[in-house]
Write a protein that holds these residues in place. Structure first.
Motif, PDB file in Angstrom:
ATOM      1  N   ILE A   1       0.924  -1.153  -0.050  1.00 49.70           N
ATOM      2  CA  ILE A   1       0.131  -0.019   0.100  1.00 49.70           C
ATOM      3  C   ILE A   1       0.878   1.298   0.084  1.00 49.70           C
ATOM      4  O   ILE A   1       0.560   2.340  -0.672  1.00 49.70           O
ATOM      5  N   THR A   2       2.122   1.310   0.770  1.00 50.82           N
ATOM      6  CA  THR A   2       2.519   2.648   1.075  1.00 50.82           C
ATOM      7  C   THR A   2       3.771   2.551  -0.199  1.00 50.82           C
ATOM      8  O   THR A   2       3.808   3.869  -0.861  1.00 50.82           O
ATOM      9  N   GLU A   3       4.427   1.764  -0.464  1.00 52.52           N
ATOM     10  CA  GLU A   3       5.437   1.826  -1.384  1.00 52.52           C
ATOM     11  C   GLU A   3       5.130   1.789  -2.568  1.00 52.52           C
ATOM     12  O   GLU A   3       5.591   2.359  -3.769  1.00 52.52           O
ATOM     13  N   LEU A   4       4.176   0.665  -2.916  1.00 54.35           N
ATOM     14  CA  LEU A   4       3.859   0.441  -4.347  1.00 54.35           C
ATOM     15  C   LEU A   4       2.623   0.972  -4.655  1.00 54.35           C
ATOM     16  O   LEU A   4       2.222   1.044  -5.856  1.00 54.35           O
ATOM     17  N   GLY A   5       1.873   1.790  -3.875  1.00 52.56           N
ATOM     18  CA  GLY A   5       0.624   2.456  -4.229  1.00 52.56           C
ATOM     19  C   GLY A   5      -0.369   1.509  -4.566  1.00 52.56           C
ATOM     20  O   GLY A   5      -1.430   1.893  -5.479  1.00 52.56           O
ATOM     21  N   MET A   6      -0.820   0.278  -3.839  1.00 53.53           N
ATOM     22  CA  MET A   6      -1.723  -0.634  -4.429  1.00 53.53           C
ATOM     23  C   MET A   6      -3.004  -0.256  -3.649  1.00 53.53           C
ATOM     24  O   MET A   6      -2.688   0.227  -2.581  1.00 53.53           O
ATOM     25  N   THR A   7      -4.131  -0.530  -3.872  1.00 53.73           N
ATOM     26  CA  THR A   7      -5.207  -0.406  -3.332  1.00 53.73           C
ATOM     27  C   THR A   7      -6.186  -1.641  -3.454  1.00 53.73           C
ATOM     28  O   THR A   7      -5.947  -2.297  -4.330  1.00 53.73           O
ATOM     29  N   TYR A   8      -7.042  -1.682  -2.336  1.00 55.08           N
ATOM     30  CA  TYR A   8      -7.928  -2.621  -2.417  1.00 55.08           C
ATOM     31  C   TYR A   8      -9.003  -2.311  -3.734  1.00 55.08           C
ATOM     32  O   TYR A   8      -9.270  -1.224  -3.924  1.00 55.08           O
TER      33      TYR A   8
END
Length: 173
Positions: free
Chosen positions: A141-148
């Protein structure tokens, strides 16, 4: 009954000797001597037989030759039978040895397989315990910018019974 003297009793006991294992008395000189009787019988037979005819001698010689050949054939047969039996016994022993060696080899390989399975399970447990799912979620979530995924982003594909799905074209929204 008259009394017998000591010397009379001694002479009687000398004539009739009793051994501890016999139940009857033995009188010296009453046993048949077998060796003398056999010699006497042989002498009697030799005197009565006379000479053997030439025909009988020839028959005896032919019979001896026939028996020699039969004896040689029998010895040859026994030798061949012994050789065949020996070869069969040696091959059987070799086969048993080979089977025993194979069984030992299979046991060693099974032991090695069990050791490898144990090591594999230990490594898997070590890897599973070293993975921290919370750390992975934080990095994603923080480093790669992924979201649910949101509500319209999940598309279900009907299951046709196979283990996997190949995508040949874009999925319709």
């Amino acid at each position: 009954m008259a009394r017998t003297s000591n010397s009379a009793r001694k002479s009687q006991s000398a004539a009739y000797k009793r051994t501890p294992y016999q139940k009857t008395a033995y009188v010296n000189g009453t046993a048949v001597k077998h060796a003398e009787a056999g010699e006497e019988l042989e002498r009697h037979l030799d005197q009565g037989s006379g000479r053997v005819s030439r025909r009988e001698l020839e028959k005896q010689k032919q019979e001896m030759k026939r028996l020699r050949y039969r004896n040689a054939a029998y010895v040859l047969f026994l030798t061949v039978a012994f050789a065949v039996t020996s070869v069969m016994l040696i091959s059987y022993i070799r086969m048993e040895s080979s089977i025993t060696q194979s069984v030992k080899q299979v046991a060693a390989l099974q032991s090695q397989l069990n050791n490898l399975k144990t090591e594999n399970d230990e490594m898997k447990n070590r890897i599973d315990s070293s993975i921290n799912l919370e750390e992975i979620r934080r990095i994603a979530i923080t480093e790669l910018g992924m979201t649910y995924a949101g509500q319209g982003q999940i598309v279900e594909i009907p299951d046709d019974g196979s283990d996997y799905v190949r995508q040949y074209a874009d999925i319709k929204k």
